[in-house]
Write a protein that holds these residues in place. Structure first.
Motif: not given
Length: 222
Positions: A203-221
């Protein structure tokens, strides 16, 4: 009263999500998991973000999966401890614990692995997602008695409805939680494993930091 506790817990979680500053995405071969990193544990948050940017969690694996308990990723204990044994000149590197009140092992939380050091300090290169089980009042009472601690009404209700691993509270640093993709985390925790809890298929994974712009969209939802 029970309904009020659940509502208050949901409101508090929503407020917490809207106030957090960092989100990451675990891109796995089972799907994606979005994780909110807690500002309440800023040192672990920043350590983890630094590790991600350095490529530590690139093509990493969930290499210890214990059903209805946790899914562990990054380096295994044996790998870390054997390296330290081979190179004593490097010393034993651990990250100071950030065990905070109100941050507990509910289902979906992200924690830092560690060995049995008395300071409860974390490894730099091991993490786990909590899956756990739904708890009963009797089980929670037993944990309180053994650990000499008291669960808040909200914590107790979450453990009884969502589940988690309450016996780990106070012993490991929790520094984030899943906000999307819990079904993927469940799928990972359900994979076939050998007698040592190692997945039969990686079970392989990569971790990616979400941009501040996209993080803001997540918070709004939320």
């Amino acid at each position: 009263m029970k309904i009020l506790i659940v509502v208050l817990s949901f409101v508090l979680t929503t407020i917490t999500v809207k106030s957090q500053s960092a989100f990451v995405r675990f891109e796995t071969n089972k799907g994606n998991i979005t994780v909110m990193l807690y500002d309440k544990t800023p040192k672990h948050r920043d350590m983890f973000l630094k590790s991600v940017k350095q490529g530590l969690y690139k093509n990493a694996e969930f290499n210890r999966v214990i059903k209805a308990f946790v899914s562990q990723g990054g380096e295994l204990d044996d790998t870390i401890l054997n390296r330290e044994k081979r190179h004593p000149e490097l010393g034993t590197k651990r990250f100071p614990a950030e065990i905070k009140p109100g941050v507990f092992h509910k289902k979906g939380t992200l924690g830092a692995g560690r060995d049995d050091n008395p300071e409860k300090a974390s490894y730099f290169s091991q993490l786990y997602f909590v899956v756990g089980k739904v708890q009963t009042d009797a089980q929670l009472d037993a944990v309180e008695l053994k650990k000499k601690k008291k669960f808040s009404a909200a914590e107790r209700e979450i453990y009884k409805t969502i589940g988690g691993t309450p016996h780990l509270d106070g012993d490991y640093t929790i520094f984030g939680e899943i906000v999307a993709g819990m079904d993927v985390a469940d799928a990972i925790n359900a994979v076939a494993t050998n007698k040592d809890d190692v997945p039969l298929s990686p079970v392989v994974f990569n971790v990616v930091v979400i941009s501040k712009k996209d993080a803001l969209k997540i918070r709004k939802t939320m």
